[in-house]
Design a protein around this motif. Structure first.
Motif, PDB file in Angstrom:
ATOM      1  N   ASN A 146      -0.591  58.414  29.231  1.00 22.50           N
ATOM      2  CA  ASN A 146      -1.062  57.325  28.385  1.00 22.50           C
ATOM      3  C   ASN A 146      -0.166  57.252  27.162  1.00 22.50           C
ATOM      4  O   ASN A 146       0.250  58.300  26.648  1.00 22.50           O
ATOM      5  N   ILE A 147       0.075  56.049  26.695  1.00 25.60           N
ATOM      6  CA  ILE A 147       0.812  55.919  25.432  1.00 25.60           C
ATOM      7  C   ILE A 147      -0.209  56.022  24.303  1.00 25.60           C
ATOM      8  O   ILE A 147      -1.102  55.188  24.185  1.00 25.60           O
ATOM      9  N   GLU A 148      -0.082  57.061  23.517  1.00 25.99           N
ATOM     10  CA  GLU A 148      -1.041  57.284  22.440  1.00 25.99           C
ATOM     11  C   GLU A 148      -0.583  56.607  21.149  1.00 25.99           C
ATOM     12  O   GLU A 148      -1.384  56.189  20.333  1.00 25.99           O
ATOM     13  N   ARG A 149       0.713  56.574  20.979  1.00 26.87           N
ATOM     14  CA  ARG A 149       1.275  55.959  19.777  1.00 26.87           C
ATOM     15  C   ARG A 149       2.639  55.419  20.080  1.00 26.87           C
ATOM     16  O   ARG A 149       3.385  55.998  20.862  1.00 26.87           O
ATOM     17  N   MET A 150       2.952  54.337  19.440  1.00 19.42           N
ATOM     18  CA  MET A 150       4.287  53.786  19.619  1.00 19.42           C
ATOM     19  C   MET A 150       4.584  52.955  18.382  1.00 19.42           C
ATOM     20  O   MET A 150       3.846  52.017  18.082  1.00 19.42           O
ATOM     21  N   GLU A 151       5.595  53.312  17.658  1.00 23.99           N
ATOM     22  CA  GLU A 151       5.935  52.507  16.490  1.00 23.99           C
ATOM     23  C   GLU A 151       7.409  52.607  16.167  1.00 23.99           C
ATOM     24  O   GLU A 151       8.074  53.561  16.565  1.00 23.99           O
ATOM     25  N   ILE A 152       7.862  51.619  15.435  1.00 26.00           N
ATOM     26  CA  ILE A 152       9.277  51.605  15.070  1.00 26.00           C
ATOM     27  C   ILE A 152       9.402  52.094  13.627  1.00 26.00           C
ATOM     28  O   ILE A 152       8.658  51.658  12.758  1.00 26.00           O
ATOM     29  N   THR A 153      10.293  53.032  13.425  1.00 28.15           N
ATOM     30  CA  THR A 153      10.502  53.543  12.061  1.00 28.15           C
ATOM     31  C   THR A 153      11.977  53.392  11.703  1.00 28.15           C
ATOM     32  O   THR A 153      12.809  53.160  12.573  1.00 28.15           O
ATOM     33  N   GLN A 154      12.247  53.556  10.421  1.00 31.14           N
ATOM     34  CA  GLN A 154      13.623  53.338   9.956  1.00 31.14           C
ATOM     35  C   GLN A 154      14.172  54.534   9.221  1.00 31.14           C
ATOM     36  O   GLN A 154      13.947  54.704   8.028  1.00 31.14           O
ATOM     37  N   PRO A 155      14.933  55.355   9.930  1.00 31.75           N
ATOM     38  CA  PRO A 155      15.507  56.523   9.266  1.00 31.75           C
ATOM     39  C   PRO A 155      16.526  56.149   8.207  1.00 31.75           C
ATOM     40  O   PRO A 155      16.796  56.925   7.306  1.00 31.75           O
ATOM     41  N   GLY A 156      17.066  54.920   8.290  1.00 31.83           N
ATOM     42  CA  GLY A 156      18.112  54.501   7.351  1.00 31.83           C
ATOM     43  C   GLY A 156      17.721  54.746   5.903  1.00 31.83           C
ATOM     44  O   GLY A 156      18.538  55.183   5.089  1.00 31.83           O
ATOM     45  N   ALA A 157      16.467  54.511   5.591  1.00 26.56           N
ATOM     46  CA  ALA A 157      16.002  54.658   4.219  1.00 26.56           C
ATOM     47  C   ALA A 157      16.158  56.089   3.723  1.00 26.56           C
ATOM     48  O   ALA A 157      16.246  56.338   2.527  1.00 26.56           O
ATOM     49  N   ARG A 158      16.179  57.049   4.648  1.00 28.40           N
ATOM     50  CA  ARG A 158      16.265  58.448   4.247  1.00 28.40           C
ATOM     51  C   ARG A 158      17.693  58.995   4.221  1.00 28.40           C
ATOM     52  O   ARG A 158      17.904  60.152   3.958  1.00 28.40           O
ATOM     53  N   PRO A 186       8.263  63.168  28.809  1.00 26.81           N
ATOM     54  CA  PRO A 186       6.915  63.379  29.312  1.00 26.81           C
ATOM     55  C   PRO A 186       6.405  64.739  28.867  1.00 26.81           C
ATOM     56  O   PRO A 186       7.138  65.721  28.935  1.00 26.81           O
ATOM     57  N   GLY A 187       5.176  64.805  28.399  1.00 26.79           N
ATOM     58  CA  GLY A 187       4.642  66.068  27.891  1.00 26.79           C
ATOM     59  C   GLY A 187       3.342  66.462  28.541  1.00 26.79           C
ATOM     60  O   GLY A 187       2.569  65.623  28.955  1.00 26.79           O
ATOM     61  N   ILE A 188       3.147  67.758  28.636  1.00 29.48           N
ATOM     62  CA  ILE A 188       1.919  68.243  29.277  1.00 29.48           C
ATOM     63  C   ILE A 188       1.250  69.237  28.341  1.00 29.48           C
ATOM     64  O   ILE A 188       1.784  70.308  28.148  1.00 29.48           O
ATOM     65  N   PRO A 189       0.144  68.947  27.740  1.00 28.38           N
ATOM     66  CA  PRO A 189      -0.584  67.694  27.790  1.00 28.38           C
ATOM     67  C   PRO A 189      -0.086  66.670  26.782  1.00 28.38           C
ATOM     68  O   PRO A 189      -0.473  65.520  26.853  1.00 28.38           O
ATOM     69  N   ASN A 190       0.743  67.080  25.813  1.00 31.02           N
ATOM     70  CA  ASN A 190       1.223  66.096  24.848  1.00 31.02           C
ATOM     71  C   ASN A 190       2.723  65.998  24.898  1.00 31.02           C
ATOM     72  O   ASN A 190       3.411  66.985  25.100  1.00 31.02           O
ATOM     73  N   GLY A 191       3.237  64.824  24.680  1.00 30.05           N
ATOM     74  CA  GLY A 191       4.691  64.689  24.599  1.00 30.05           C
ATOM     75  C   GLY A 191       5.042  63.791  23.450  1.00 30.05           C
ATOM     76  O   GLY A 191       4.426  62.758  23.266  1.00 30.05           O
ATOM     77  N   ILE A 192       6.009  64.212  22.693  1.00 28.53           N
ATOM     78  CA  ILE A 192       6.469  63.374  21.597  1.00 28.53           C
ATOM     79  C   ILE A 192       7.674  62.590  22.097  1.00 28.53           C
ATOM     80  O   ILE A 192       8.621  63.165  22.589  1.00 28.53           O
ATOM     81  N   HIS A 193       7.623  61.333  21.968  1.00 27.81           N
ATOM     82  CA  HIS A 193       8.719  60.495  22.435  1.00 27.81           C
ATOM     83  C   HIS A 193       9.279  59.726  21.264  1.00 27.81           C
ATOM     84  O   HIS A 193       8.553  59.044  20.586  1.00 27.81           O
ATOM     85  N   VAL A 247       4.425  58.551  21.447  1.00 25.52           N
ATOM     86  CA  VAL A 247       3.674  59.750  21.821  1.00 25.52           C
ATOM     87  C   VAL A 247       2.953  59.464  23.123  1.00 25.52           C
ATOM     88  O   VAL A 247       2.212  58.487  23.229  1.00 25.52           O
ATOM     89  N   LEU A 248       3.204  60.254  24.094  1.00 21.84           N
ATOM     90  CA  LEU A 248       2.541  60.101  25.393  1.00 21.84           C
ATOM     91  C   LEU A 248       1.633  61.285  25.644  1.00 21.84           C
ATOM     92  O   LEU A 248       1.931  62.394  25.203  1.00 21.84           O
ATOM     93  N   LYS A 249       0.557  61.031  26.335  1.00 21.56           N
ATOM     94  CA  LYS A 249      -0.331  62.137  26.694  1.00 21.56           C
ATOM     95  C   LYS A 249      -0.530  62.135  28.193  1.00 21.56           C
ATOM     96  O   LYS A 249      -0.771  61.086  28.798  1.00 21.56           O
ATOM     97  N   ARG A 250      -0.426  63.302  28.758  1.00 25.38           N
ATOM     98  CA  ARG A 250      -0.599  63.451  30.202  1.00 25.38           C
ATOM     99  C   ARG A 250      -2.019  63.052  30.571  1.00 25.38           C
ATOM    100  O   ARG A 250      -2.981  63.462  29.934  1.00 25.38           O
ATOM    101  N   ILE A 251      -2.136  62.232  31.591  1.00 23.85           N
ATOM    102  CA  ILE A 251      -3.470  61.778  32.013  1.00 23.85           C
ATOM    103  C   ILE A 251      -4.167  62.904  32.753  1.00 23.85           C
ATOM    104  O   ILE A 251      -3.548  63.584  33.573  1.00 23.85           O
TER     105      ILE A 251
END
Ligand SMILES: C[S@@+](CC[C@H](N)C(=O)[O-])C[C@H]1O[C@@H](n2cnc3c(N)ncnc32)[C@H](O)[C@@H]1O
Length: 331
Positions: free
Chosen positions: A254-266, A190-197, A327-331
């Protein structure tokens, strides 16, 4: 979160120091995972971080926290990257004269090797460093005191094993397996005001191999079978749906962004041997606590051989998994 501090929470620190089996030397998979989302973090700061609002207050310190930072060097690289991008944003918005000072809170369990962490702080850095010992399941910071919260590869660790796992009469009794779920491993802050998840998921296969090695060792009398049956990694791999439900139930973000990525390629260069060392750097502590230290070399030798055999059999690159970036943002 709870502010119940009556009991010391379970902790499973990564291997300390900077020796050959240390987390410091065996955490470039986690670093690659961070690199995969670096550009996304930059975008989020560019789009979502309200530096005008920050600069209009008398506040002159920008405070960041890394929850579950371990012993570096990943945490230093990420914190510095975030600061660089925030500074660029102040500049591009014509707010260079309001540039804040930066303070980074490095959080991990009290059993984390904070000595190594602080001894390896980059001598040239643009932040004040502060250690925050304790579980991030407890209250660690004053209300509304952080501007940016980051956590990577840490939230998959449970504070406590579900009791059913140790109950023979329960459907969850985990005989012969060492982990409860496979799929996505979720790391959330959880982040105030932004949180990277962010979250990541080494395949369940890795944990299954470890379980098979333990079972073989029990069959050969090197360890007691009952010990294998009562051993569970306190790791839970939550799905994106579960994460969404948790955030909604919490109601503060609020959930601002949510996606699945693949570190395996790197991490094409992650050999079987390196994979074994990464796993050892992360799990040696918890395995030793349950089985004692004597089995460690044997167990990881076996693991290395087993995963190498399967690797050859599959004739494909080892799939080191996917990760969930939130990415979550504090409401
Ligand atoms: C795999 S390491 C990740 C370290 C670092 N974030 C990185 O990406 O390299 C996970 C870290 O999370 C920490 N951790 C797990 N649960 C925690 C909790 N409840 N509170 C604080 N730290 C925790 C562990 O002690 C460990 O150092």
């Amino acid at each position: 979160m709870s502010n119940n501090t009556d009991t010391v929470p379970e902790s499973y620190p990564m291997n300390s120091g900077d020796g050959t089996n240390s987390y410091t030397k065996n955490s470039y998979f986690q670093r690659a995972a961070t690199n995969v989302v670096k550009a996304k973090i930059d975008d989020v700061i560019a789009e979502k971080l309200d530096v005008k609002k920050n600069s209009s207050t008398s506040e002159s310190t920008f405070r960041l926290a890394d929850l579950g930072c371990s012993v570096g060097p990943n945490t230093f690289l990420t914190m510095q990257n975030i600061i660089d991008v925030v500074q660029q944003k102040y500049q591009s918005q014509g707010l260079a004269s309001h540039m804040p000072e930066f303070q980074v809170f490095f959080n991990d369990h009290v059993s984390n090797d904070f000595n190594t962490l602080f001894a390896s702080l980059p001598p040239r850095r643009s932040f004040f460093a502060t250690g925050v010992p304790g579980s991030f399941h407890d209250w660690l910071f004053p209300e509304s005191s952080l501007h940016f919260v980051y956590s990577s590869y840490a939230l998959q660790w449970l504070s406590k094993l579900p009791e059913e796992l140790l109950n023979k009469n329960s459907a969850a009794w985990n005989k012969g397996r060492v982990h409860y779920a496979s799929g996505l491993m979720v790391l959330i802050i959880p982040g105030i005001p932004n949180g990277i998840h962010r979250s990541s998921a080494p395949t369940g296969m890795i944990f299954d191999f470890l379980g098979l090695c333990l079972i073989d060792m029990a069959k050969e009398g090197l360890i007691i079978e009952a010990q294998v049956n009562t051993f569970n990694l306190p790791v839970y791999v939550a799905s994106p749906k579960e994460m969404t439900q948790l955030v909604e139930t919490n109601g503060c973000f609020n959930i601002e962004r949510m996606e699945i990525t693949q570190p395996g390629a790197r991490v094409d260069g992650l050999s079987g041997q390196a994979l074994t060392k990464h796993l050892r750097a992360g799990l040696e502590g918890i395995i030793s606590k349950h089985f004692g230290t004597k089995i460690i070399d044997e167990l990881f030798d076996r693991f290395s051989k087993k995963q190498q055999e399967s690797f050859n059999l599959l004739e494909s690159k080892y799939n080191v998994g996917t990760q969930l970036f939130m990415v979550l943002k504090r409401i």
